[in-house]
Design a protein around this motif. Structure first.
Motif, short mmCIF file in Angstrom:
data_model
loop_
_atom_site.label_atom_id
_atom_site.label_comp_id
_atom_site.label_asym_id
_atom_site.label_seq_id
_atom_site.Cartn_x
_atom_site.Cartn_y
_atom_site.Cartn_z
N PRO A 20 55.96 49.84 15.60
CA PRO A 20 54.87 49.09 16.23
C PRO A 20 54.85 47.62 15.80
CG PRO A 20 54.06 51.18 15.39
CD PRO A 20 55.46 51.03 14.88
N GLY A 21 54.79 46.73 16.77
CA GLY A 21 54.71 45.29 16.50
C GLY A 21 56.04 44.64 16.19
N SER A 22 57.13 45.38 16.23
CA SER A 22 58.46 44.84 15.93
C SER A 22 58.94 43.95 17.07
CB SER A 22 59.44 46.01 15.73
OG SER A 22 60.75 45.53 15.60
N GLU A 23 59.50 42.79 16.70
CA GLU A 23 60.00 41.86 17.70
C GLU A 23 61.37 41.35 17.30
OE1 GLU A 23 57.12 38.72 17.98
OE2 GLU A 23 55.66 40.00 18.98
N LEU A 24 62.29 41.33 18.25
CA LEU A 24 63.64 40.80 18.03
C LEU A 24 63.68 39.34 18.42
CD1 LEU A 24 66.71 41.04 17.54
CD2 LEU A 24 66.90 41.87 19.91
N GLY A 25 64.30 38.53 17.58
CA GLY A 25 64.47 37.11 17.87
C GLY A 25 65.80 36.62 17.32
N HIS A 26 66.08 35.35 17.56
CA HIS A 26 67.33 34.74 17.11
C HIS A 26 67.07 33.36 16.50
CE1 HIS A 26 68.51 37.78 20.08
NE2 HIS A 26 69.51 37.98 19.24
N PRO A 27 66.24 33.28 15.46
CA PRO A 27 65.90 31.98 14.88
C PRO A 27 67.07 31.29 14.17
CG PRO A 27 65.04 33.75 13.53
CD PRO A 27 65.58 34.38 14.77
N PHE A 28 68.13 32.04 13.84
CA PHE A 28 69.28 31.46 13.13
C PHE A 28 70.50 31.34 14.04
CE2 PHE A 28 67.00 34.15 9.89
CZ PHE A 28 66.26 33.10 9.37
N GLY A 29 70.30 31.49 15.34
CA GLY A 29 71.40 31.40 16.30
C GLY A 29 71.72 32.75 16.90
N ALA A 30 72.56 32.72 17.93
CA ALA A 30 72.87 33.93 18.69
C ALA A 30 73.60 34.99 17.87
CB ALA A 30 73.69 33.56 19.92
N GLU A 31 74.27 34.59 16.81
CA GLU A 31 75.04 35.56 16.02
C GLU A 31 74.20 36.36 15.03
OE1 GLU A 31 74.99 31.60 14.23
OE2 GLU A 31 75.91 32.20 16.11
N TRP A 32 72.93 36.04 14.92
CA TRP A 32 72.00 36.76 14.03
C TRP A 32 70.89 37.40 14.84
CZ3 TRP A 32 72.25 37.56 8.80
CH2 TRP A 32 73.20 36.82 8.10
N ASP A 33 70.77 38.73 14.76
CA ASP A 33 69.62 39.44 15.33
C ASP A 33 68.61 39.60 14.21
OD1 ASP A 33 70.93 39.71 17.76
OD2 ASP A 33 71.62 41.75 17.32
N VAL A 34 67.38 39.14 14.43
CA VAL A 34 66.36 39.15 13.39
C VAL A 34 65.11 39.86 13.92
CG1 VAL A 34 64.90 37.71 11.90
CG2 VAL A 34 67.23 36.96 12.48
N TRP A 35 64.70 40.92 13.22
CA TRP A 35 63.49 41.65 13.59
C TRP A 35 62.36 41.22 12.67
CZ3 TRP A 35 68.14 43.57 14.81
CH2 TRP A 35 68.26 44.21 16.05
N LYS A 36 61.22 40.94 13.31
CA LYS A 36 60.03 40.53 12.57
C LYS A 36 58.86 41.41 12.99
CE LYS A 36 61.19 35.60 12.41
NZ LYS A 36 60.68 34.25 12.72
N VAL A 37 57.87 41.48 12.11
CA VAL A 37 56.59 42.07 12.43
C VAL A 37 55.54 41.04 12.03
CG1 VAL A 37 56.46 43.39 10.26
CG2 VAL A 37 55.07 44.07 12.22
N THR B 13 74.12 41.03 11.70
CA THR B 13 75.12 40.05 12.11
C THR B 13 76.51 40.63 11.90
OG1 THR B 13 75.81 37.73 11.89
CG2 THR B 13 75.31 38.91 9.85
N ALA B 14 77.49 39.92 12.42
CA ALA B 14 78.89 40.26 12.14
C ALA B 14 79.63 39.00 11.67
CB ALA B 14 79.56 40.84 13.38
N VAL B 15 78.89 37.98 11.23
CA VAL B 15 79.52 36.74 10.78
C VAL B 15 80.39 36.93 9.54
CG1 VAL B 15 77.75 35.24 11.80
CG2 VAL B 15 77.55 35.94 9.41
N THR B 16 80.18 38.03 8.83
CA THR B 16 80.97 38.31 7.63
C THR B 16 82.31 38.94 7.96
OG1 THR B 16 79.96 40.49 7.40
CG2 THR B 16 78.88 38.66 6.25
N GLY B 17 82.56 39.24 9.23
CA GLY B 17 83.78 39.92 9.64
C GLY B 17 83.53 41.36 10.02
N ASP B 18 82.60 42.00 9.38
CA ASP B 18 82.16 43.36 9.71
C ASP B 18 80.69 43.32 10.07
OD1 ASP B 18 84.48 44.95 9.20
OD2 ASP B 18 84.14 44.74 7.05
N PRO B 19 80.25 44.22 10.95
CA PRO B 19 78.82 44.30 11.25
C PRO B 19 78.05 44.72 9.99
CG PRO B 19 80.09 45.43 12.93
CD PRO B 19 81.03 45.12 11.81
N ILE B 20 76.99 43.98 9.68
CA ILE B 20 76.15 44.30 8.53
C ILE B 20 74.69 44.36 8.93
CG2 ILE B 20 77.75 43.36 6.81
CD1 ILE B 20 75.84 40.90 6.62
N LEU B 21 73.92 44.95 8.04
CA LEU B 21 72.48 45.12 8.21
C LEU B 21 71.83 44.71 6.90
CD1 LEU B 21 69.89 46.55 9.40
CD2 LEU B 21 70.83 48.64 8.43
N THR B 22 70.82 43.86 6.94
CA THR B 22 70.11 43.44 5.72
C THR B 22 68.64 43.78 5.88
OG1 THR B 22 71.72 41.69 5.32
CG2 THR B 22 69.60 41.49 4.19
#
Length: 126
Positions: free
Chosen positions: A18-35, A44-53
């Protein structure tokens, strides 16, 4: 679990919170979820492999890093309060749980009037 599965499972869980929103405040290569404007998950995959933080309690973060080689301190985040998951020996339930816990940690820091759910009662892990 490969990188596409890791990110797909995390994305699906984040999208149903609930209330989760996807955005791209750091550019298209970063998916950022906020509440309510606060970040709880990045992909992102900027590290070479897809990662989740995600955010984690420091003690939980330590335990997860010790138990899983593919979980490390948060990539470009506070190393004590954030963890990064890479493809490896993870299962669906663990990925869903860390995303939910990150969301709840952020919710707990919000004023009560802004919380989309009660963190004390939301989800099966509480």
């Amino acid at each position: 679990m490969d990188g596409a599965q890791l990110q797909g499972i995390a994305r699906a869980r984040a999208d149903e919170l609930p209330g989760s929103e996807l955005g791209h405040p750091f550019g298209a290569e970063w998916d950022v979820w906020k509440v309510r404007g606060k970040v709880f998950m990045l992909q992102t995959a900027v590290t070479g492999d897809p990662i989740l933080t995600v955010k984690a309690h420091p003690a939980d973060a330590q335990s997860l890093r010790e138990a899983h080689e593919c979980i490390t301190a948060g990539y470009h985040m506070n190393k004590r309060h954030w963890i990064t998951l890479r493809p490896g020996d993870l299962d669906t339930q663990l990925v869903e749980d860390v995303v939910t816990e990150s969301y709840l940690l952020v919710i707990e820091g919000l004023p009560r009037r802004l919380r989309p759910v009660d963190p004390a009662t939301f989800g099966p892990t509480r």
